[in-house]
Write a protein that holds these residues in place. Structure first.
Motif, PDB file in Angstrom:
ATOM      1  N   GLY A 345       0.821  -1.219   0.000  1.00 15.75           N
ATOM      2  CA  GLY A 345       0.000   0.000   0.000  1.00 15.75           C
ATOM      3  C   GLY A 345       0.845   1.253   0.000  1.00 15.75           C
ATOM      4  O   GLY A 345       0.543   2.231  -0.698  1.00 15.75           O
ATOM      5  N   ILE A 346       1.945   1.223   0.778  1.00 13.64           N
ATOM      6  CA  ILE A 346       2.847   2.390   0.834  1.00 13.64           C
ATOM      7  C   ILE A 346       3.552   2.578  -0.512  1.00 13.64           C
ATOM      8  O   ILE A 346       3.708   3.702  -0.998  1.00 13.64           O
ATOM      9  CB  ILE A 346       3.862   2.238   1.994  1.00 13.64           C
ATOM     10  CG1 ILE A 346       3.112   2.300   3.333  1.00 13.64           C
ATOM     11  CG2 ILE A 346       4.950   3.309   1.937  1.00 13.64           C
ATOM     12  CD1 ILE A 346       3.907   1.848   4.537  1.00 13.64           C
ATOM     13  N   PHE A 347       3.940   1.455  -1.166  1.00 10.36           N
ATOM     14  CA  PHE A 347       4.564   1.537  -2.492  1.00 10.36           C
ATOM     15  C   PHE A 347       3.591   2.153  -3.503  1.00 10.36           C
ATOM     16  O   PHE A 347       3.963   3.003  -4.309  1.00 10.36           O
ATOM     17  CB  PHE A 347       5.003   0.144  -2.972  1.00 10.36           C
ATOM     18  CG  PHE A 347       5.449   0.122  -4.411  1.00 10.36           C
ATOM     19  CD1 PHE A 347       6.686   0.646  -4.779  1.00 10.36           C
ATOM     20  CD2 PHE A 347       4.623  -0.380  -5.408  1.00 10.36           C
ATOM     21  CE1 PHE A 347       7.089   0.649  -6.118  1.00 10.36           C
ATOM     22  CE2 PHE A 347       5.012  -0.383  -6.745  1.00 10.36           C
ATOM     23  CZ  PHE A 347       6.254   0.131  -7.091  1.00 10.36           C
ATOM     24  N   ALA A 348       2.311   1.724  -3.440  1.00 10.04           N
ATOM     25  CA  ALA A 348       1.281   2.286  -4.345  1.00 10.04           C
ATOM     26  C   ALA A 348       1.134   3.779  -4.103  1.00 10.04           C
ATOM     27  O   ALA A 348       1.010   4.569  -5.044  1.00 10.04           O
ATOM     28  CB  ALA A 348      -0.049   1.571  -4.130  1.00 10.04           C
ATOM     29  N   LEU A 349       1.177   4.176  -2.827  1.00  5.94           N
ATOM     30  CA  LEU A 349       1.060   5.594  -2.462  1.00  5.94           C
ATOM     31  C   LEU A 349       2.225   6.400  -3.023  1.00  5.94           C
ATOM     32  O   LEU A 349       2.036   7.457  -3.626  1.00  5.94           O
ATOM     33  CB  LEU A 349       1.016   5.720  -0.927  1.00  5.94           C
ATOM     34  CG  LEU A 349       1.002   7.122  -0.326  1.00  5.94           C
ATOM     35  CD1 LEU A 349      -0.207   7.900  -0.777  1.00  5.94           C
ATOM     36  CD2 LEU A 349       1.036   7.047   1.191  1.00  5.94           C
ATOM     37  N   VAL A 350       3.437   5.870  -2.870  1.00  5.79           N
ATOM     38  CA  VAL A 350       4.640   6.561  -3.372  1.00  5.79           C
ATOM     39  C   VAL A 350       4.609   6.641  -4.894  1.00  5.79           C
ATOM     40  O   VAL A 350       4.890   7.691  -5.484  1.00  5.79           O
ATOM     41  CB  VAL A 350       5.930   5.850  -2.881  1.00  5.79           C
ATOM     42  CG1 VAL A 350       7.168   6.416  -3.570  1.00  5.79           C
ATOM     43  CG2 VAL A 350       6.060   5.977  -1.363  1.00  5.79           C
TER      44      VAL A 350
END
Length: 464
Positions: A345-350
């Motif tokens: 999820g954090i990778f998608a956000l970045v």
């Protein structure tokens, strides 16, 4: 051969499962994307599109009901696809579903931050996004009971808001509440003022993917089956009660919006819910709806992290990915799977910030179609399950929950889902999803197929 579990700790009550199902479905798809559907398909076209979408969901849920009561496994539908369609199909279903929820996490963290910034403009968005991440992570970390209880209350806020919206909107339509710009009761004039289908009949079909996205989350019931305290009672009960409630909520909301919002204005500048509340002079309309949308986002992120964690646990449990992913803490939570899903999820956000036109566009395109692929796999698995069940000498009376009108319902679920994928070819703005999703599915399938072949040949050579 390693021991395989079928489920994690069974701590979810029927009350929890009903609300998780409602909460998983009632999200940004209804609160924000419904405006786009009204704009494209027109008022009557939108109601028809949501009715067709509701029928597809009803059919898929009936198929999933039979499978998940007969085999209440955690991460259910990829296990059914593996068993009744093929190992590589099961792998593709799990990866697609994991991606769907993980990518959604990234956009939900951003959306939560943006809403909070409207109230606290001096605080940067990333601080609110980080706060949302921590809350969601902790909700999923302690025990499935904490997750289920928090999701119950998040979903309850949304349900209350939609019921209030339908009641207020209905009062406005019949003229009991005054409406800006109308001297008398607006009624359903919008439905015929601009013709039945202002953008042509095709608008119904090209918006089907948006409608399916709005209904996505119903299949969460299959994931919760492995942690339901009494799956034989909880799942059929949740399917029956939730489906008619969903149809009332979705169709009711859409009728109110389509009756009060001119189709040319819908989905262009703001949430259709805010637009309607503003029309009928509800004080603090934008703030009220922002709060409801915020709970919808947090609730969807909560369900998303839960679903993606269980998919990784299930893949590990099936021996597809390393066994370390299925290790659980003392409360029965697969912690590594939880961490990796959160990192996804954090990778998608970045990537949405750094590579919006490349990496993120591909991810979003794939996740848009992924749920419909999963629905197709559920329908096909149910057809094959029933055939094998009878071929093995079992009687239909042994099934605790049966799909009605078999085989019409599973065939309809499969064909209608397939058509809603193919029809987006005629919408240039959504066509790009096919360009990325089909090659991605083929690559995952072929790679897994060859990996299985190689692994089985290694096992044979070791035996020899």
């Amino acid at each position: 051969m390693a021991h395989r579990q079928t489920h994690l700790e069974r701590k979810m009550s029927t009350r929890h499962i009903r609300m998780i199902l409602l909460g998983g479905v009632i999200g940004t798809g209804l609160f924000l994307s419904s405006g786009y559907t009204i704009h494209e398909a027109g008022p009557l076209g939108t109601v028809l599109a949501y009715l067709v979408g509701g029928l597809i969901v009803f059919a898929v849920m009936q198929c999933l009901g039979e499978l998940s009561v007969a085999m209440p496994y955690t991460g259910s539908f990829h296990v059914y696809a593996k068993k009744y369609i093929g190992p590589s199909t099961g792998f593709v279903v799990a990866i697609l579903y994991w991606l769907t929820w993980t990518i959604a996490l990234g956009s939900e963290f951003t959306a939560a931050g943006l809403i909070m910034q409207k109230w606290f403009p001096q605080v940067p968005v990333w601080i609110w996004s980080l706060t949302c991440m921590i809350i969601i992570f902790l909700s999923n970390f302690f025990s499935v009971k904490v997750f289920a209880e928090s999701e119950f209350w998040f979903a309850a806020i949304k349900v209350f808001a939609i019921v209030a919206f339908i009641i207020l909107g209905s009062l406005a339509i019949v003229g009991i509440l005054p409406v800006k710009g109308f001297h008398s009761a607006p009624g359903l004039a919008n439905f015929y003022r601009n013709g039945w289908f202002p953008n042509g009949f095709s608008g119904i079909f090209t918006t089907m993917l948006t409608v399916n996205f709005a209904f996505s989350g119903t299949e969460l019931i299959g994931v919760t089956a492995g942690e339901a305290a009494n799956p034989e009672k909880a799942i059929p009960s949740a399917i029956k009660t939730t489906l008619w409630r969903l149809l009332i909520f979705f169709i009711g909301s859409i009728v109110v919006m389509a009756a009060l919002i001119p189709y040319k204005t819908a989905g262009v500048t703001q949430s259709p819910f805010v637009y309607v509340l503003d029309l009928i002079h509800v004080p603090f309309a934008a703030n009220i709806m922002n709060f409801v949308v915020l709970t919808a986002i947090v609730s969807a992120a909560n369900s998303g992290l839960y679903a993606s964690t269980r998919m990784l646990w299930s893949l590990s449990n099936e021996g597809t990915i390393p066994a370390v992913f299925k290790k659980t803490n003392k409360n029965g939570i697969p912690v590594l799977s939880l961490f990796v899903s959160m990192l996804g999820g954090i990778f998608a956000l970045v990537s949405s910030k750094v590579a919006a036109d490349t990496v993120y566009l591909v991810l979003v395109s794939i996740s848009g179609l992924a749920v419909v692929f999963v629905w197709m796999a559920i329908a096909l698995a149910e057809l094959n399950f029933r055939k094998k069940f009878l071929a093995d000498g079992h009687q239909l009376s042994e099934l605790k929950y049966r799909t009605p009108w078999y085989p019409v319902v599973p065939y309809f679920a499969f064909i209608a889902s397939l058509l809603s994928c193919l029809l987006i070819w005629f919408d240039p703005t959504q066509r790009v999803a096919l360009y990325y999703t089909i090659p991605f599915v083929v690559i995952c399938y072929v790679a897994h197929h060859y990996w299985i072949k190689r692994r089985s040949s290694e096992v044979i050579s070791e035996v020899e």
